[in-house]
Design a protein around this motif. Structure first.
Motif, PDB file in Angstrom:
ATOM      1  N   ARG A  49      29.544  37.894  32.919  1.00  0.00           N
ATOM      2  CA  ARG A  49      28.472  36.991  33.363  1.00  0.00           C
ATOM      3  C   ARG A  49      28.907  35.527  33.256  1.00  0.00           C
ATOM      4  N   ALA A  50      29.678  35.205  32.223  1.00  0.00           N
ATOM      5  CA  ALA A  50      30.096  33.819  31.988  1.00  0.00           C
ATOM      6  C   ALA A  50      31.245  33.386  32.888  1.00  0.00           C
ATOM      7  N   ALA A  51      31.916  34.333  33.509  1.00  0.00           N
ATOM      8  CA  ALA A  51      33.081  34.011  34.337  1.00  0.00           C
ATOM      9  C   ALA A  51      32.645  33.605  35.744  1.00  0.00           C
ATOM     10  N   ASP A  52      33.336  32.603  36.274  1.00  0.00           N
ATOM     11  CA  ASP A  52      33.116  32.197  37.659  1.00  0.00           C
ATOM     12  C   ASP A  52      34.052  32.935  38.611  1.00  0.00           C
ATOM     13  N   ALA A  53      35.164  33.440  38.073  1.00  0.00           N
ATOM     14  CA  ALA A  53      36.153  34.175  38.870  1.00  0.00           C
ATOM     15  C   ALA A  53      36.863  35.143  37.935  1.00  0.00           C
ATOM     16  N   LEU A  54      37.459  36.180  38.528  1.00  0.00           N
ATOM     17  CA  LEU A  54      38.129  37.197  37.724  1.00  0.00           C
ATOM     18  C   LEU A  54      39.467  37.567  38.331  1.00  0.00           C
ATOM     19  N   LEU A  72      37.724  31.456  34.191  1.00  0.00           N
ATOM     20  CA  LEU A  72      38.376  32.660  34.704  1.00  0.00           C
ATOM     21  C   LEU A  72      38.412  33.725  33.623  1.00  0.00           C
ATOM     22  N   LEU A  73      38.031  34.947  33.984  1.00  0.00           N
ATOM     23  CA  LEU A  73      38.212  36.105  33.117  1.00  0.00           C
ATOM     24  C   LEU A  73      39.391  36.904  33.639  1.00  0.00           C
ATOM     25  N   ARG A  74      40.393  37.077  32.780  1.00  0.00           N
ATOM     26  CA  ARG A  74      41.561  37.885  33.146  1.00  0.00           C
ATOM     27  C   ARG A  74      41.558  39.149  32.310  1.00  0.00           C
ATOM     28  N   LEU A  75      41.707  40.269  32.999  1.00  0.00           N
ATOM     29  CA  LEU A  75      41.698  41.579  32.363  1.00  0.00           C
ATOM     30  C   LEU A  75      42.992  42.306  32.711  1.00  0.00           C
ATOM     31  N   ASP A  76      43.658  42.870  31.709  1.00  0.00           N
ATOM     32  CA  ASP A  76      44.862  43.690  31.924  1.00  0.00           C
ATOM     33  C   ASP A  76      44.632  45.073  31.349  1.00  0.00           C
ATOM     34  N   ALA A  77      45.211  46.081  32.002  1.00  0.00           N
ATOM     35  CA  ALA A  77      45.079  47.451  31.505  1.00  0.00           C
ATOM     36  C   ALA A  77      46.421  48.155  31.390  1.00  0.00           C
ATOM     37  N   SER A  78      47.517  47.426  31.553  1.00  0.00           N
ATOM     38  CA  SER A  78      48.842  48.047  31.517  1.00  0.00           C
ATOM     39  C   SER A  78      49.217  48.467  30.096  1.00  0.00           C
ATOM     40  N   ILE A  79      49.978  49.561  30.001  1.00  0.00           N
ATOM     41  CA  ILE A  79      50.540  49.988  28.718  1.00  0.00           C
ATOM     42  C   ILE A  79      52.029  49.657  28.648  1.00  0.00           C
ATOM     43  N   GLN A  80      52.531  48.875  29.617  1.00  0.00           N
ATOM     44  CA  GLN A  80      53.965  48.623  29.736  1.00  0.00           C
ATOM     45  C   GLN A  80      54.445  47.367  29.013  1.00  0.00           C
ATOM     46  N   GLY A  81      53.560  46.606  28.430  1.00  0.00           N
ATOM     47  CA  GLY A  81      53.986  45.410  27.718  1.00  0.00           C
ATOM     48  C   GLY A  81      54.670  44.405  28.630  1.00  0.00           C
ATOM     49  N   ASP A  82      55.805  43.887  28.185  1.00  0.00           N
ATOM     50  CA  ASP A  82      56.529  42.878  28.957  1.00  0.00           C
ATOM     51  C   ASP A  82      57.124  43.431  30.249  1.00  0.00           C
ATOM     52  N   PRO A 135      34.466  35.368  43.217  1.00  0.00           N
ATOM     53  CA  PRO A 135      35.824  35.651  43.674  1.00  0.00           C
ATOM     54  C   PRO A 135      36.567  36.471  42.627  1.00  0.00           C
ATOM     55  N   THR A 136      37.097  37.591  43.059  1.00  0.00           N
ATOM     56  CA  THR A 136      37.744  38.540  42.154  1.00  0.00           C
ATOM     57  C   THR A 136      39.044  39.002  42.784  1.00  0.00           C
ATOM     58  N   VAL A 137      40.136  38.848  42.047  1.00  0.00           N
ATOM     59  CA  VAL A 137      41.441  39.321  42.511  1.00  0.00           C
ATOM     60  C   VAL A 137      41.776  40.593  41.744  1.00  0.00           C
ATOM     61  N   LEU A 138      41.897  41.692  42.468  1.00  0.00           N
ATOM     62  CA  LEU A 138      42.353  42.951  41.885  1.00  0.00           C
ATOM     63  C   LEU A 138      43.851  43.077  42.136  1.00  0.00           C
ATOM     64  N   VAL A 139      44.613  43.116  41.056  1.00  0.00           N
ATOM     65  CA  VAL A 139      46.057  43.381  41.147  1.00  0.00           C
ATOM     66  C   VAL A 139      46.267  44.822  40.743  1.00  0.00           C
ATOM     67  N   THR A 140      46.821  45.627  41.635  1.00  0.00           N
ATOM     68  CA  THR A 140      47.071  47.016  41.298  1.00  0.00           C
ATOM     69  C   THR A 140      48.469  47.422  41.748  1.00  0.00           C
ATOM     70  N   THR A 141      49.110  48.229  40.935  1.00  0.00           N
ATOM     71  CA  THR A 141      50.503  48.626  41.187  1.00  0.00           C
ATOM     72  C   THR A 141      50.635  50.137  41.064  1.00  0.00           C
ATOM     73  N   ASP A 172      33.450  39.249  45.661  1.00  0.00           N
ATOM     74  CA  ASP A 172      34.211  38.718  46.794  1.00  0.00           C
ATOM     75  C   ASP A 172      35.665  39.074  46.503  1.00  0.00           C
ATOM     76  N   LEU A 173      36.083  40.233  46.982  1.00  0.00           N
ATOM     77  CA  LEU A 173      37.297  40.882  46.489  1.00  0.00           C
ATOM     78  C   LEU A 173      38.532  40.594  47.325  1.00  0.00           C
ATOM     79  N   THR A 174      39.624  40.273  46.626  1.00  0.00           N
ATOM     80  CA  THR A 174      40.966  40.189  47.205  1.00  0.00           C
ATOM     81  C   THR A 174      41.844  41.178  46.449  1.00  0.00           C
ATOM     82  N   VAL A 175      42.609  41.982  47.181  1.00  0.00           N
ATOM     83  CA  VAL A 175      43.466  42.988  46.547  1.00  0.00           C
ATOM     84  C   VAL A 175      44.928  42.621  46.749  1.00  0.00           C
ATOM     85  N   VAL A 176      45.667  42.581  45.649  1.00  0.00           N
ATOM     86  CA  VAL A 176      47.116  42.385  45.672  1.00  0.00           C
ATOM     87  C   VAL A 176      47.732  43.697  45.192  1.00  0.00           C
ATOM     88  N   GLU A 177      48.568  44.306  46.039  1.00  0.00           N
ATOM     89  CA  GLU A 177      49.113  45.627  45.735  1.00  0.00           C
ATOM     90  C   GLU A 177      50.639  45.612  45.757  1.00  0.00           C
TER      91      GLU A 177
END
Length: 210
Positions: free
Chosen positions: A85-90, A3-13, A127-133, A165-170
């Motif tokens: 490329r190395a990730a099977d899911a994100l 799994l590749l996990r990517l975060d872009a938040s500037i809010q920390g905890d 399979p890719t889960v996009l979490v957006t807020t 293969d996108l799933t969106v969590v909003e």
């Protein structure tokens, strides 16, 4: 599965997007504890702002004539593409900022595009889960309807161009409880938060079942 996990938040905890991504990953790893999780936090460790321009301009220069900065930018783009490329899911936790996509996420998207090549479906079938807020509310009938220029853009890149293969969590109204002007929406925000948490749980379990 890797799994590749990517975060872009500037809010920390305090990050709502990271918290939901935590839930997705926790559900996956609870069911599949052997899953390697590769993490990259763009909000805490931003990519160089000039890397994309350097990598792109290098394509118009003979290899022997490229500057050290251009070579470094191309190496970075290749490394980011290799991670994908190395990730099977994100799991991608990419919040809305200033009505659009985070500059940190945009830099990553641009460099991954260079690393793969324009038009290459970088996430085809993955399979890719996009979490957006979103801090406020942007749905139909709200004063800011149509102001969310983040979610549709990410769908175009991830699903339409990269063929994930996108799933969106909003989740909306994440600033309720922070901005007093939004206190009147506390009940609605609580409902939205609960629904987003349930969606994150479901997304994590679906990943585990792949």
């Amino acid at each position: 599965m890797t799994l590749l996990r990517l975060d872009a938040s500037i809010q920390g905890d305090r990050s709502a997007s990271s918290a939901l991504a935590d839930t997705v990953v926790a559900e996956l790893t609870a069911a599949r504890p052997e899953t390697p999780v590769v993490t990259r936090h763009l909000g805490q460790d931003p990519l160089p702002a000039d890397a994309w321009a350097l990598a792109t301009s290098a394509g118009f220069v003979a290899e022997a004539e490229r500057s050290a900065e251009q070579r470094a930018a191309l190496d970075l783009a290749a490394a980011l593409a290799d991670e994908v490329r190395a990730a099977d899911a994100l799991v991608l936790a990419l919040p809305l900022y200033n009505y659009g996509v985070s500059q940190h996420a945009k830099a990553w998207i641009d460099l991954v595009t260079v690393g793969f090549g324009t038009g290459v479906p970088a996430l085809e079938g993955k399979p890719t889960v996009l979490v957006t807020t979103r801090g406020g509310a942007f749905g139909e009938g709200t004063p800011r309807e149509g102001w969310d220029h983040n979610t549709a853009y990410l769908r175009r890149i991830l699903a339409d161009l990269w063929l994930a293969d996108l799933t969106v969590v909003e989740r909306e109204f994440t600033l309720v409880g922070v901005n007093p002007a939004l206190d009147q929406f506390a009940e609605l925000a609580a409902v939205m938060a609960k629904q987003a948490e349930e969606d994150a749980v479901a997304a994590g379990r679906a990943l585990a079942a792949r």
